[in-house]
Design an enzyme around this catalytic site. Structure first.
Site, PDB file in Angstrom:
ATOM      1  N   HIS A   1       0.826  -1.205   0.000  1.00 50.98           N
ATOM      2  CA  HIS A   1       0.000   0.000   0.000  1.00 50.98           C
ATOM      3  C   HIS A   1       0.862   1.259   0.000  1.00 50.98           C
ATOM      4  O   HIS A   1       0.516   2.251  -0.647  1.00 50.98           O
ATOM      5  CB  HIS A   1      -0.952   0.032   1.192  1.00 50.98           C
ATOM      6  CG  HIS A   1      -1.874   1.214   1.129  1.00 50.98           C
ATOM      7  ND1 HIS A   1      -2.983   1.229   0.312  1.00 50.98           N
ATOM      8  CD2 HIS A   1      -1.819   2.443   1.715  1.00 50.98           C
ATOM      9  CE1 HIS A   1      -3.582   2.405   0.416  1.00 50.98           C
ATOM     10  NE2 HIS A   1      -2.893   3.157   1.258  1.00 50.98           N
TER      11      HIS A   1
ATOM     12  N   HIS B   1       3.496  10.718   2.285  1.00 50.75           N
ATOM     13  CA  HIS B   1       3.047  11.681   1.283  1.00 50.75           C
ATOM     14  C   HIS B   1       3.907  12.948   1.284  1.00 50.75           C
ATOM     15  O   HIS B   1       4.300  13.451   0.234  1.00 50.75           O
ATOM     16  CB  HIS B   1       1.586  12.047   1.537  1.00 50.75           C
ATOM     17  CG  HIS B   1       0.671  10.879   1.558  1.00 50.75           C
ATOM     18  ND1 HIS B   1       0.437  10.100   0.454  1.00 50.75           N
ATOM     19  CD2 HIS B   1      -0.071  10.348   2.567  1.00 50.75           C
ATOM     20  CE1 HIS B   1      -0.412   9.130   0.771  1.00 50.75           C
ATOM     21  NE2 HIS B   1      -0.734   9.263   2.043  1.00 50.75           N
TER      22      HIS B   1
END
Length: 305
Positions: free
Chosen positions: A234, A261
């Protein structure tokens, strides 16, 4: 050549952090339009280009903001699906501030895109070729782009919970790899973090149906894991989606260690701040064959979802 969707594809669900219902409709777009979100719930239907320089730094998701302060958040799974399926131009209508989480992976987006199909546009495709190493660090976290002939992702994670622990995986994203290997891997979190996130107004739409929740050595989500190393898969999915905010496919190797991120966005800032680290290349047939999404079929999707 550049691509777009043959027809529209629609999705409905709940925002992971907002907990609000939301619908998304992907529309075909012309050449050189790129990936653009349109907030149809707001007056004037403001637009937001899915680009690295319009990203707000956030540790938990990828959020876009335009010059007027309008935002769209949690775009990373949809962006990964678009990248992994080879979609270069699309207009995305969304009636809320957050992309739906669906089952916590990108599989539903991939299914909709593959079923709708792509069409080639009368415009050449360009890719971003990495020419030298560019990296960023933050304590034990590290992210780097280095030269390679295709997009490769190398990722390592290390969590205290034994259900995750240390995981490492490397994949070449060409030839439908994303669809077969990564697209069904779900977001994950530690049980101890859930209450803290909700106390801060986050994960209000999270549930056992759209996330893998772990507690020590136990996987609390019914049905357990889809892959023994679902967590690192993931993280690779997230990285692919965040890298697609570069504005074009990347020819290079992404290496991430405990990266998230914010780190990937910092890496893109560092890349584009150094004009000697990259260049545009026109994609001939040989280069195009090495890009994510080329050759994806329903057979690839049926293998995982």
């Amino acid at each position: 050549m550049q691509t777009t969707l043959k027809n529209k594809a629609a999705f409905e669900g709940t925002g992971l952090h907002s907990g609000a219902p939301v619908s998304v409709v992907l529309h075909p777009a012309p050449a050189n339009a790129g990936i653009v979100f349109r907030r149809v719930d707001l007056q004037g239907t403001p637009r937001l280009a899915a680009r690295w320089d319009g990203v707000i730094v956030s540790p938990l998701n990828t959020r876009l903001v335009n010059a007027d302060g309008v935002t769209v958040s949690t775009i990373e799974h949809l962006m990964a699906a678009l990248s992994g399926c080879g979609v270069h131009n699309v207009l995305i209508d969304i009636d809320g501030p957050e992309v739906p989480i669906l089952d916590g992976s990108a599989a539903t987006f991939v299914r909709g895109i593959v079923q709708t199909g792509l069409t080639r546009l009368n415009a050449p495709l360009r890719a971003i070729e990495i020419l030298k190493d560019v990296s960023v660090t933050d304590g034990a976290a590290f992210a780097q782009l280095s030269p390679a002939t295709s997009l490769q992702i190398d990722f390592a994670i290390d969590f205290a919970d034994a259900a995750i622990g240390k995981q490492h995986k490397t994949l070449n994203m060409a030839n439908g790899t994303f669809v077969r290997e990564l697209c069904d891997s779900r977001t994950f979190c530690r049980s101890a973090d859930v209450d803290a996130m909700r106390a801060n107004g986050l994960a209000l739409g999270g549930s056992m149906e759209n996330a893998v929740v772990v507690d020590g050595a136990d996987v609390l989500t019914p049905g357990g894991l889809r892959h023994a190393d679902e967590a690192v898969r993931h993280k690779m999915l997230d990285a692919l989606g965040d890298l697609y905010t570069a504005g074009a496919p990347i020819l290079g190797r992404y290496t991430g260690t405990r990266a998230g991120h914010a780190m990937t966005n910092r890496l893109l800032h560092a890349l584009f701040a150094d004009s000697t680290a990259w260049r545009w290349v026109n994609c001939d047939a040989k280069i195009a064959a090495r890009l994510p999404g080329v050759g994806v079929s329903m057979a690839d999707l049926h293998a995982v979802a």
